[in-house]
Design a protein around this motif. Sequence first.
Motif, PDB file in Angstrom:
ATOM      1  N   ARG A  29       0.862  -1.185   0.000  1.00  0.00           N
ATOM      2  CA  ARG A  29       0.000   0.000   0.000  1.00  0.00           C
ATOM      3  C   ARG A  29       0.899   1.235   0.000  1.00  0.00           C
ATOM      4  NH1 ARG A  29      -5.215   0.594   2.272  1.00  0.00           N
ATOM      5  NH2 ARG A  29      -4.960  -1.421   3.283  1.00  0.00           N
ATOM      6  N   VAL A 118       4.327   1.060  -3.404  1.00  0.00           N
ATOM      7  CA  VAL A 118       3.822  -0.209  -2.865  1.00  0.00           C
ATOM      8  C   VAL A 118       4.937  -1.223  -2.636  1.00  0.00           C
ATOM      9  CG1 VAL A 118       1.531   0.090  -3.856  1.00  0.00           C
ATOM     10  CG2 VAL A 118       3.324  -1.048  -5.199  1.00  0.00           C
ATOM     11  N   CYS A 143      -0.471   7.405  -5.485  1.00  0.00           N
ATOM     12  CA  CYS A 143      -1.483   6.357  -5.350  1.00  0.00           C
ATOM     13  C   CYS A 143      -2.121   5.952  -6.669  1.00  0.00           C
ATOM     14  CB  CYS A 143      -2.571   6.817  -4.372  1.00  0.00           C
ATOM     15  SG  CYS A 143      -1.966   7.098  -2.696  1.00  0.00           S
TER      16      CYS A 143
END
Length: 470
Positions: A29, A118, A143
Amino acid sequence: MNAQPVQDLPEFATWLNAAPATLSELRGRPLALLFVNAASVWCAQRLAEVANWQSRNPGRLQVLVLQVPRFDFERDQAASLKLLRRQGLSSIALLDSDWDGWRRFGVTAWPTMVMMDVYGRESGRLVGLGQPGELDRSLNELCAGAQAADIAPLRELNPEPRVPLCFPTGLAVTTERLYIADTGHHRILECSHGGRVLRQFGQGTADLMDGGAQEAAFNRPQSLVVERECLYVADTGNHALRRINIITGQVDTLCGNGRCGEPVEGELSDPRSSQLNHPIGLALADNELHIAMAGDNRIWSYHLGQRRLQRRAGSGIIDQRDGAGNVAAFAQPTALAVVQQALYVADALGSSIRSLQLRGDLVQTLVGQGMWSHGAEDGPREQASLQFPQAIALSPDAPLLWIADTGNGRLRTLRLGGGELLTQALPRRLHGPAGLAAGAGAVWIAETDAHAVLRLDPASGVLSEVPITE
């Protein structure tokens, strides 16, 4: 941006509100490491901006806050967490007491945000507050295209208790009423001296809305000043000055539009035509509302009759420098008190008390040994010391300045006209005092970190809690 491998979190950092984890465990993430100092309003602004982005983009970003202490008291785990939570923090936080993480990641300034993809590689960083929109663009890019990972986000442990007050700060008192800025609940309370809540101004949600007592909204309000039928509010989270008509309960905006920015001098035809930058402290005299603008390190004045905003003193640079007007420099001024033509200033990051002569705007340092000097010494002004003072109040019947010495958990006094700095004897240490009012035969203290308001009888020395009951 080229992704670069980074080291793991500092092994000796203290996890303040979550179980420990490693960066390897958090891969999958996008992650933002946010290096802050909780005492800095610039860092508070960055925390708020990141929280706002997360609210618009839930679940896309994991945030870890590394609190790097400037003051001695911030090395205490509980004190650092309280200071962060005063700013509305809900992210996971670590205490980097020895600046190990700061050095490991090559950080050079507060605030700094290190962005990691990530795969656990650094993809960029933002130093300082940057330009408007830069944060959103950077996080959107970080993101973009990231797939939802099958990892559980870190959860905050042991949140603050649910009690009537949440990090109260500003106080104002009259012969019959006590007004409280219930900062964490985004509202203003009108109480009896015994603590019974008579009225609430504001819905209790963080917003900027004018209207009646139950229709209006504030965002982390702080300092309060009461005069006749008006209560003036430093609506810090909204970067605005607000006014409450005590008779009708109507709330209106004097200046500010909800966004942090550079104030504009001159007459304001529209209350929202000028932005403000973290107004925290207020004082009122001769129809002028004086403002401690912590975000731009200046003192401003707003003339109530002429609706005119004027810059009084401060270069805008964080420093402790005496002189007139723009020659002078402040280090995050946070509280004001005024008598005759003298304005007194609590300069938080400078751990100092300053004076500003309103005729000529001359600034002088009364107590304080320099930008990086702080302590708890009583005695003559040139030797005495404070640590992160957050509030001051003038005694109505004596030339005495009361000081909330927040970092030391003490109540101090400075006799005006050359007197010494002294510590008021109390039965216990105070927990993050950040609001003061003197009047109605007492000194009223916002014990901010304890979510409480205290009453001190100066004659007897009796300290008691004001039970807030709704």
